[in-house]
Motif scaffolding. Structure first.
Motif, short mmCIF file in Angstrom:
data_model
loop_
_atom_site.label_atom_id
_atom_site.label_comp_id
_atom_site.label_asym_id
_atom_site.label_seq_id
_atom_site.Cartn_x
_atom_site.Cartn_y
_atom_site.Cartn_z
N SER A 112 8.17 4.25 1.29
CA SER A 112 7.86 5.51 1.96
C SER A 112 7.07 5.20 3.22
N HIS A 113 7.20 6.10 4.20
CA HIS A 113 6.32 5.97 5.37
C HIS A 113 5.13 6.89 5.23
N LEU A 114 5.05 7.63 4.11
CA LEU A 114 3.95 8.56 3.87
C LEU A 114 2.98 7.97 2.85
N LEU A 115 1.81 7.61 3.32
CA LEU A 115 0.84 6.97 2.43
C LEU A 115 0.50 7.85 1.23
N GLY A 116 0.24 9.12 1.50
CA GLY A 116 -0.33 9.98 0.47
C GLY A 116 0.62 10.25 -0.68
N GLU A 117 1.93 10.34 -0.41
CA GLU A 117 2.81 10.76 -1.48
C GLU A 117 2.91 9.69 -2.57
N LEU A 118 2.60 8.45 -2.21
CA LEU A 118 2.73 7.40 -3.21
C LEU A 118 1.57 7.38 -4.20
N GLU A 119 0.42 7.93 -3.78
CA GLU A 119 -0.73 7.81 -4.68
C GLU A 119 -0.56 8.63 -5.96
N ARG A 120 0.30 9.66 -5.90
CA ARG A 120 0.54 10.46 -7.11
C ARG A 120 1.55 9.81 -8.03
N GLY B 4 6.30 -1.22 -13.80
CA GLY B 4 5.75 0.09 -13.45
C GLY B 4 6.35 0.59 -12.17
N VAL B 5 5.69 1.54 -11.54
CA VAL B 5 6.18 2.12 -10.29
C VAL B 5 5.33 1.57 -9.14
N THR B 6 5.96 0.88 -8.22
CA THR B 6 5.25 0.29 -7.09
C THR B 6 5.72 0.92 -5.80
N GLY B 7 4.78 1.31 -4.97
CA GLY B 7 5.12 1.87 -3.66
C GLY B 7 5.01 0.80 -2.60
N HIS C 214 0.96 1.06 -8.41
CA HIS C 214 0.53 -0.02 -7.52
C HIS C 214 1.07 0.30 -6.12
N VAL C 215 0.31 0.00 -5.10
CA VAL C 215 0.77 0.27 -3.74
C VAL C 215 0.63 -0.98 -2.88
N VAL C 216 1.70 -1.29 -2.15
CA VAL C 216 1.70 -2.41 -1.21
C VAL C 216 1.85 -1.81 0.18
N VAL C 217 0.95 -2.13 1.07
CA VAL C 217 1.01 -1.56 2.42
C VAL C 217 1.33 -2.67 3.41
N ILE C 218 2.40 -2.48 4.19
CA ILE C 218 2.73 -3.47 5.22
C ILE C 218 2.76 -2.79 6.58
N ASP C 219 2.46 -3.58 7.59
CA ASP C 219 2.49 -3.07 8.96
C ASP C 219 2.97 -4.20 9.86
N GLY C 220 3.99 -3.91 10.65
CA GLY C 220 4.53 -4.95 11.53
C GLY C 220 4.90 -6.20 10.75
N SER D 119 -2.72 -3.34 -3.98
CA SER D 119 -3.70 -3.04 -5.04
C SER D 119 -3.16 -1.97 -5.95
N SER D 120 -3.80 -1.84 -7.09
CA SER D 120 -3.44 -0.74 -7.98
C SER D 120 -3.89 0.56 -7.30
N THR D 121 -3.16 1.64 -7.61
CA THR D 121 -3.47 2.91 -6.94
C THR D 121 -4.90 3.33 -7.24
N THR D 122 -5.37 3.07 -8.45
CA THR D 122 -6.74 3.49 -8.78
C THR D 122 -7.76 2.73 -7.94
N ASP D 123 -7.46 1.50 -7.57
CA ASP D 123 -8.39 0.78 -6.69
C ASP D 123 -8.45 1.43 -5.31
#
Ligand SMILES: Nc1ncnc2c1ncn2[C@@H]1O[C@H](COP(=O)(O)OP(=O)(O)OP(=O)(O)O)[C@@H](O)[C@H]1O
Length: 341
Positions: free
Chosen positions: A191-199, A29-32, A203-209, A216-220
Protein backbone atom coordinates in the motif's frame (compact mmCIF):
# COMPACT_ATOMS: atom_id res chain seq x y z
CA UNK A 1 9.30 -19.54 11.18
CA UNK A 2 10.37 -17.39 8.26
CA UNK A 3 8.04 -16.94 5.29
CA UNK A 4 10.09 -14.42 3.32
CA UNK A 5 13.80 -13.77 3.80
CA UNK A 6 15.96 -11.40 1.79
CA UNK A 7 19.65 -10.67 2.22
CA UNK A 8 21.10 -7.49 0.76
CA UNK A 9 18.61 -7.70 -2.12
CA UNK A 10 19.12 -5.12 -4.87
CA UNK A 11 17.53 -4.46 -8.24
CA UNK A 12 19.11 -1.91 -10.52
CA UNK A 13 17.60 -0.73 -13.78
CA UNK A 14 19.80 1.36 -16.11
CA UNK A 15 18.46 4.66 -14.74
CA UNK A 16 17.17 3.75 -11.31
CA UNK A 17 17.93 1.56 -8.31
CA UNK A 18 14.53 0.07 -7.51
CA UNK A 19 15.72 -1.94 -4.48
CA UNK A 20 18.85 -1.11 -2.56
CA UNK A 21 20.39 -3.80 -0.31
CA UNK A 22 17.19 -4.85 1.42
CA UNK A 23 17.53 -7.36 4.24
CA UNK A 24 14.25 -8.66 5.64
CA UNK A 25 12.94 -11.53 7.70
CA UNK A 26 9.16 -11.83 7.56
CA UNK A 27 7.18 -14.40 9.55
CA UNK A 28 3.64 -15.78 9.14
CA UNK A 29 0.60 -13.50 9.42
CA UNK A 30 -0.36 -10.35 7.54
CA UNK A 31 2.57 -8.14 6.57
CA UNK A 32 2.25 -4.71 5.01
CA UNK A 33 4.85 -3.45 2.55
CA UNK A 34 4.36 0.29 2.45
CA UNK A 35 6.01 2.95 0.35
CA UNK A 36 5.13 5.79 -2.01
CA UNK A 37 4.83 5.37 -5.78
CA UNK A 38 8.10 4.09 -7.16
CA UNK A 39 9.38 2.93 -3.75
CA UNK A 40 10.04 -0.55 -5.17
CA UNK A 41 7.06 -2.57 -3.89
CA UNK A 42 6.01 -4.18 -7.19
CA UNK A 43 9.65 -4.87 -8.08
CA UNK A 44 10.05 -6.70 -4.78
CA UNK A 45 6.98 -8.87 -5.45
CA UNK A 46 8.18 -9.78 -8.95
CA UNK A 47 11.56 -10.86 -7.55
CA UNK A 48 9.90 -12.88 -4.78
CA UNK A 49 7.74 -14.67 -7.37
CA UNK A 50 10.88 -15.57 -9.31
CA UNK A 51 9.63 -13.55 -12.30
CA UNK A 52 12.44 -10.99 -12.30
CA UNK A 53 16.05 -11.68 -11.30
CA UNK A 54 17.69 -9.64 -8.56
CA UNK A 55 20.85 -7.75 -9.48
CA UNK A 56 22.52 -8.61 -6.18
CA UNK A 57 21.68 -10.43 -2.99
CA UNK A 58 19.45 -13.41 -2.26
CA UNK A 59 15.80 -14.03 -1.42
CA UNK A 60 13.84 -17.08 -0.27
CA UNK A 61 10.07 -17.56 -0.12
CA UNK A 62 8.71 -20.42 2.03
CA UNK A 63 12.31 -21.63 2.22
CA UNK A 64 12.68 -21.77 -1.58
CA UNK A 65 15.36 -19.78 -3.39
CA UNK A 66 13.76 -17.31 -5.83
CA UNK A 67 16.69 -17.64 -8.23
CA UNK A 68 16.25 -21.38 -8.75
CA UNK A 69 12.75 -22.36 -7.56
CA UNK A 70 10.42 -19.81 -9.19
CA UNK A 71 8.02 -22.49 -10.46
CA UNK A 72 7.65 -24.16 -7.06
CA UNK A 73 7.18 -20.80 -5.39
CA UNK A 74 4.39 -19.84 -7.81
CA UNK A 75 2.64 -23.18 -7.13
CA UNK A 76 2.47 -22.30 -3.42
CA UNK A 77 1.94 -18.55 -3.62
CA UNK A 78 -1.04 -16.56 -4.92
CA UNK A 79 -0.55 -13.21 -6.65
CA UNK A 80 -3.00 -10.34 -7.03
CA UNK A 81 -1.43 -7.86 -9.47
CA UNK A 82 -1.82 -4.12 -9.10
CA UNK A 83 -3.19 -3.27 -12.51
CA UNK A 84 -6.49 -4.25 -14.07
CA UNK A 85 -5.80 -7.37 -16.09
CA UNK A 86 -9.23 -9.01 -16.28
CA UNK A 87 -10.95 -10.12 -19.51
CA UNK A 88 -14.21 -8.12 -19.79
CA UNK A 89 -16.28 -10.64 -21.73
CA UNK A 90 -16.15 -13.63 -19.40
CA UNK A 91 -17.84 -14.14 -16.04
CA UNK A 92 -16.00 -14.27 -12.71
CA UNK A 93 -16.75 -17.99 -12.54
CA UNK A 94 -15.28 -18.71 -15.98
CA UNK A 95 -12.18 -16.65 -15.27
CA UNK A 96 -11.46 -18.05 -11.81
CA UNK A 97 -12.11 -21.65 -12.96
CA UNK A 98 -9.64 -21.03 -15.79
CA UNK A 99 -7.01 -19.73 -13.34
CA UNK A 100 -7.62 -22.72 -11.05
CA UNK A 101 -7.11 -25.09 -14.00
CA UNK A 102 -3.90 -23.21 -14.90
CA UNK A 103 -2.72 -23.88 -11.36
CA UNK A 104 -3.19 -27.59 -11.91
CA UNK A 105 -6.56 -28.30 -10.27
CA UNK A 106 -8.72 -30.97 -12.00
CA UNK A 107 -11.99 -29.66 -13.56
CA UNK A 108 -14.39 -30.67 -10.75
CA UNK A 109 -12.09 -29.37 -7.99
CA UNK A 110 -11.51 -26.14 -9.93
CA UNK A 111 -15.28 -25.51 -10.14
CA UNK A 112 -15.83 -26.33 -6.48
CA UNK A 113 -12.91 -24.18 -5.26
CA UNK A 114 -14.07 -21.33 -7.53
CA UNK A 115 -17.57 -21.35 -6.02
CA UNK A 116 -16.13 -21.40 -2.48
CA UNK A 117 -13.63 -18.64 -3.16
CA UNK A 118 -16.13 -16.36 -4.90
CA UNK A 119 -18.47 -16.82 -1.96
CA UNK A 120 -15.66 -15.94 0.41
CA UNK A 121 -14.84 -12.69 -1.41
CA UNK A 122 -18.53 -11.72 -1.59
CA UNK A 123 -19.14 -12.24 -5.32
CA UNK A 124 -21.33 -15.31 -5.23
CA UNK A 125 -24.52 -13.62 -6.44
CA UNK A 126 -22.76 -11.87 -9.32
CA UNK A 127 -20.57 -14.76 -10.40
CA UNK A 128 -22.20 -15.40 -13.78
CA UNK A 129 -22.17 -11.77 -14.99
CA UNK A 130 -19.43 -10.63 -17.42
CA UNK A 131 -16.56 -8.95 -15.55
CA UNK A 132 -16.69 -5.94 -17.91
CA UNK A 133 -19.85 -4.73 -16.11
CA UNK A 134 -18.31 -4.98 -12.62
CA UNK A 135 -17.46 -2.03 -10.37
CA UNK A 136 -13.81 -1.43 -9.40
CA UNK A 137 -14.44 -3.05 -6.01
CA UNK A 138 -15.90 -6.17 -7.64
CA UNK A 139 -12.96 -6.40 -10.05
CA UNK A 140 -10.53 -6.19 -7.12
CA UNK A 141 -12.44 -9.09 -5.52
CA UNK A 142 -12.13 -11.19 -8.69
CA UNK A 143 -8.38 -10.53 -8.67
CA UNK A 144 -8.27 -11.59 -5.02
CA UNK A 145 -10.31 -14.73 -5.74
CA UNK A 146 -7.98 -15.90 -8.52
CA UNK A 147 -5.03 -15.43 -6.14
CA UNK A 148 -6.68 -17.65 -3.52
CA UNK A 149 -8.35 -20.32 -5.65
CA UNK A 150 -5.47 -22.84 -5.63
CA UNK A 151 -5.27 -22.71 -1.82
CA UNK A 152 -1.83 -21.14 -1.53
CA UNK A 153 0.24 -20.92 1.65
CA UNK A 154 1.03 -17.27 1.01
CA UNK A 155 -0.48 -14.48 -1.14
CA UNK A 156 1.08 -11.32 -2.52
CA UNK A 157 -1.53 -8.56 -2.87
CA UNK A 158 -0.26 -5.55 -4.82
CA UNK A 159 -2.24 -2.42 -3.87
CA UNK A 160 -5.58 -4.24 -3.39
CA UNK A 161 -7.33 -1.08 -2.16
CA UNK A 162 -6.35 0.95 -5.19
CA UNK A 163 -9.24 2.88 -6.73
CA UNK A 164 -11.67 2.00 -3.93
CA UNK A 165 -13.74 4.51 -1.96
CA UNK A 166 -13.33 4.53 1.86
CA UNK A 167 -16.13 1.99 2.42
CA UNK A 168 -14.75 -0.29 -0.29
CA UNK A 169 -11.28 0.01 1.23
CA UNK A 170 -12.51 -0.98 4.68
CA UNK A 171 -14.33 -4.00 3.22
CA UNK A 172 -11.24 -5.08 1.28
CA UNK A 173 -9.02 -4.68 4.37
CA UNK A 174 -11.44 -6.82 6.42
CA UNK A 175 -11.42 -9.44 3.68
CA UNK A 176 -7.61 -9.48 3.67
CA UNK A 177 -7.53 -9.92 7.44
CA UNK A 178 -9.92 -12.87 7.10
CA UNK A 179 -7.74 -14.51 4.44
CA UNK A 180 -5.32 -15.07 7.29
CA UNK A 181 -7.66 -15.64 10.23
CA UNK A 182 -10.12 -17.96 8.40
CA UNK A 183 -7.72 -19.89 6.17
CA UNK A 184 -4.31 -19.51 7.81
CA UNK A 185 -2.85 -18.07 4.60
CA UNK A 186 0.00 -15.60 5.16
CA UNK A 187 -0.34 -12.31 3.32
CA UNK A 188 2.11 -9.73 1.98
CA UNK A 189 0.04 -6.67 1.06
CA UNK A 190 1.42 -3.47 -0.45
CA UNK A 191 0.00 0.00 0.00
CA UNK A 192 1.07 3.59 -0.43
CA UNK A 193 -1.14 4.53 2.55
CA UNK A 194 0.67 4.13 5.84
CA UNK A 195 -2.39 4.33 8.05
CA UNK A 196 -4.54 1.68 6.43
CA UNK A 197 -2.01 -1.03 7.18
CA UNK A 198 -1.94 -0.47 10.91
CA UNK A 199 -5.46 -1.88 11.27
CA UNK A 200 -4.84 -4.88 9.06
CA UNK A 201 -1.25 -6.00 9.47
CA UNK A 202 0.69 -7.78 12.19
CA UNK A 203 3.96 -6.48 10.79
CA UNK A 204 4.83 -3.46 8.64
CA UNK A 205 7.83 -2.97 6.36
CA UNK A 206 8.39 0.57 5.13
CA UNK A 207 10.57 1.25 2.09
CA UNK A 208 11.46 4.49 0.38
CA UNK A 209 13.44 4.84 -2.81
CA UNK A 210 14.24 1.10 -2.61
CA UNK A 211 15.78 1.42 0.86
CA UNK A 212 14.45 -0.12 4.06
CA UNK A 213 13.25 2.54 6.48
CA UNK A 214 11.82 0.23 9.12
CA UNK A 215 10.54 -3.29 9.65
CA UNK A 216 8.62 -3.83 12.91
CA UNK A 217 5.52 -5.35 14.37
CA UNK A 218 2.53 -3.02 14.09
CA UNK A 219 2.28 -2.78 17.88
CA UNK A 220 5.85 -1.47 18.02
CA UNK A 221 4.86 1.24 15.55
CA UNK A 222 1.71 2.16 17.42
CA UNK A 223 2.80 2.02 21.07
CA UNK A 224 0.53 3.68 23.57
CA UNK A 225 1.35 7.27 24.39
CA UNK A 226 0.99 8.92 27.79
CA UNK A 227 -1.65 11.21 26.29
CA UNK A 228 -5.26 10.79 27.41
CA UNK A 229 -8.16 11.71 25.12
CA UNK A 230 -11.19 12.92 27.08
CA UNK A 231 -14.77 13.50 25.94
CA UNK A 232 -17.69 14.50 28.18
CA UNK A 233 -21.38 15.31 27.78
CA UNK A 234 -22.94 18.76 28.25
CA UNK A 235 -25.46 19.45 31.02
CA UNK A 236 -28.09 22.13 31.79
CA UNK A 237 -25.69 23.69 34.28
CA UNK A 238 -22.73 23.42 31.87
CA UNK A 239 -24.02 23.79 28.27
CA UNK A 240 -20.41 23.42 27.09
CA UNK A 241 -19.24 20.54 29.24
CA UNK A 242 -15.87 20.33 27.48
CA UNK A 243 -15.03 23.97 28.24
CA UNK A 244 -16.24 23.61 31.85
CA UNK A 245 -14.09 20.54 32.45
CA UNK A 246 -11.02 22.08 30.86
CA UNK A 247 -11.42 25.20 33.04
CA UNK A 248 -11.90 23.10 36.19
CA UNK A 249 -8.86 20.96 35.40
CA UNK A 250 -6.88 24.12 34.72
CA UNK A 251 -7.66 25.46 38.22
CA UNK A 252 -6.42 22.10 39.56
CA UNK A 253 -3.09 22.59 37.80
CA UNK A 254 -3.63 20.36 34.73
CA UNK A 255 -2.81 21.69 31.27
CA UNK A 256 -5.02 20.42 28.46
CA UNK A 257 -4.66 20.58 24.67
CA UNK A 258 -7.02 20.58 21.72
CA UNK A 259 -7.21 17.32 19.87
CA UNK A 260 -5.24 17.63 16.67
CA UNK A 261 -5.26 13.90 16.04
CA UNK A 262 -8.42 13.52 14.03
CA UNK A 263 -10.28 11.27 16.46
CA UNK A 264 -13.99 10.97 15.66
CA UNK A 265 -15.86 13.90 17.19
CA UNK A 266 -12.73 16.07 17.42
CA UNK A 267 -13.70 19.44 18.85
CA UNK A 268 -15.49 17.81 21.79
CA UNK A 269 -12.33 15.91 22.59
CA UNK A 270 -9.31 17.33 24.34
CA UNK A 271 -6.02 15.83 25.38
CA UNK A 272 -3.94 15.93 28.49
CA UNK A 273 -0.58 14.45 29.46
CA UNK A 274 -1.06 11.71 32.02
CA UNK A 275 2.31 10.98 33.54
CA UNK A 276 0.78 8.54 36.06
CA UNK A 277 -2.52 7.11 37.24
CA UNK A 278 -3.42 10.09 39.43
CA UNK A 279 -4.45 11.94 36.24
CA UNK A 280 -7.20 9.36 35.64
CA UNK A 281 -8.55 9.84 39.18
CA UNK A 282 -8.39 13.61 38.88
CA UNK A 283 -10.38 13.61 35.63
CA UNK A 284 -12.95 11.18 37.03
CA UNK A 285 -13.42 13.25 40.22
CA UNK A 286 -13.61 16.55 38.36
CA UNK A 287 -16.19 15.18 35.90
CA UNK A 288 -18.27 13.92 38.83
CA UNK A 289 -17.99 17.24 40.71
CA UNK A 290 -19.28 19.08 37.63
CA UNK A 291 -22.12 16.59 37.17
CA UNK A 292 -21.08 15.75 33.59
CA UNK A 293 -21.13 12.38 31.84
CA UNK A 294 -17.81 10.82 30.87
CA UNK A 295 -18.07 9.58 27.26
CA UNK A 296 -14.45 8.66 26.68
CA UNK A 297 -11.17 8.56 28.59
CA UNK A 298 -8.64 6.61 26.59
CA UNK A 299 -4.94 6.39 26.08
CA UNK A 300 -4.00 7.52 22.61
CA UNK A 301 -1.86 5.28 20.41
CA UNK A 302 0.63 6.51 17.89
CA UNK A 303 -0.38 6.39 14.25
CA UNK A 304 2.31 5.05 11.96
CA UNK A 305 2.56 8.34 10.07
CA UNK A 306 3.24 10.16 13.36
CA UNK A 307 6.14 7.81 14.03
CA UNK A 308 7.73 8.92 10.79
CA UNK A 309 7.13 12.58 11.49
CA UNK A 310 8.77 12.31 14.93
CA UNK A 311 11.65 10.19 13.59
CA UNK A 312 12.29 12.86 11.02
CA UNK A 313 12.40 15.50 13.72
CA UNK A 314 14.76 13.46 15.86
CA UNK A 315 17.05 11.95 13.22
CA UNK A 316 16.96 14.15 10.13
CA UNK A 317 20.19 12.62 8.86
CA UNK A 318 18.67 9.13 8.82
CA UNK A 319 15.15 9.71 7.58
CA UNK A 320 15.13 11.84 4.50
CA UNK A 321 12.85 14.84 4.15
CA UNK A 322 11.42 13.22 1.08
CA UNK A 323 10.37 10.16 3.13
CA UNK A 324 8.66 12.27 5.77
CA UNK A 325 6.92 14.36 3.12
CA UNK A 326 5.72 11.19 1.43
CA UNK A 327 4.54 9.76 4.74
CA UNK A 328 2.62 12.96 5.43
CA UNK A 329 1.14 12.92 1.92
CA UNK A 330 0.07 9.33 2.35
CA UNK A 331 -1.54 10.12 5.70
CA UNK A 332 -3.38 13.09 4.20
CA UNK A 333 -4.53 11.07 1.21
CA UNK A 334 -5.87 8.48 3.57
CA UNK A 335 -7.72 10.96 5.74
CA UNK A 336 -9.44 12.39 2.67
CA UNK A 337 -10.09 8.94 1.24
CA UNK A 338 -7.94 9.94 -1.73
CA UNK A 339 -6.32 7.68 -4.24
CA UNK A 340 -2.80 7.97 -5.49
CA UNK A 341 -3.62 8.47 -9.15
N1 LIG B 1 11.16 -2.69 -15.97
C1 LIG B 1 11.63 -1.53 -15.48
N2 LIG B 1 12.56 -0.82 -16.14
C2 LIG B 1 13.05 0.33 -15.63
N3 LIG B 1 12.67 0.87 -14.44
C3 LIG B 1 11.72 0.20 -13.75
C4 LIG B 1 11.15 -1.02 -14.23
N4 LIG B 1 10.24 -1.46 -13.31
C5 LIG B 1 10.24 -0.55 -12.31
N5 LIG B 1 11.13 0.43 -12.58
C6 LIG B 1 11.42 1.59 -11.71
O1 LIG B 1 11.77 1.09 -10.44
C7 LIG B 1 11.24 1.93 -9.41
C8 LIG B 1 10.37 1.10 -8.51
O2 LIG B 1 9.18 0.73 -9.22
P1 LIG B 1 8.03 -0.17 -8.59
O3 LIG B 1 6.99 -0.38 -9.65
O4 LIG B 1 8.61 -1.36 -7.94
O5 LIG B 1 7.46 0.81 -7.46
P2 LIG B 1 6.17 0.66 -6.57
O6 LIG B 1 6.58 0.93 -5.18
O7 LIG B 1 5.49 -0.63 -6.85
O8 LIG B 1 5.28 1.85 -7.07
P3 LIG B 1 3.85 1.81 -7.79
O9 LIG B 1 2.88 1.60 -6.70
O10 LIG B 1 3.74 3.15 -8.44
O11 LIG B 1 3.90 0.69 -8.78
C9 LIG B 1 10.49 3.05 -10.11
O12 LIG B 1 11.36 4.16 -10.20
C10 LIG B 1 10.22 2.48 -11.48
O13 LIG B 1 10.16 3.51 -12.45
Amino acid sequence: MTVIATESLSKRFPRVTALDRLTLDIGPGVTGLVGANGAGKSTMIKILLGLSPATEGTAAVLGLDVATSGGEIRERVGYMPEHDCLPPDVSATEFVVHMARMSGLPPAAARERTADTLRHVGLYEERYRPIGGYSTGMKQRVKLAQALVHDPQLVFLDEPTNGLDPVGRDEMLDLIRRVHTDFGISVLVTSHLLGELERTCDHVVVIDGGKLLRSSSTTDFTQSTTTLAIEVTDSDEHPDGTAALRAALHTRGVTTHDDGGGLPGAGHIFLLDAADETAYDLVRDTVADLGLGLVRMEQRRHHIAEVFRSQDEQRPEQVSERAAARAATAATAEQTGGDKR
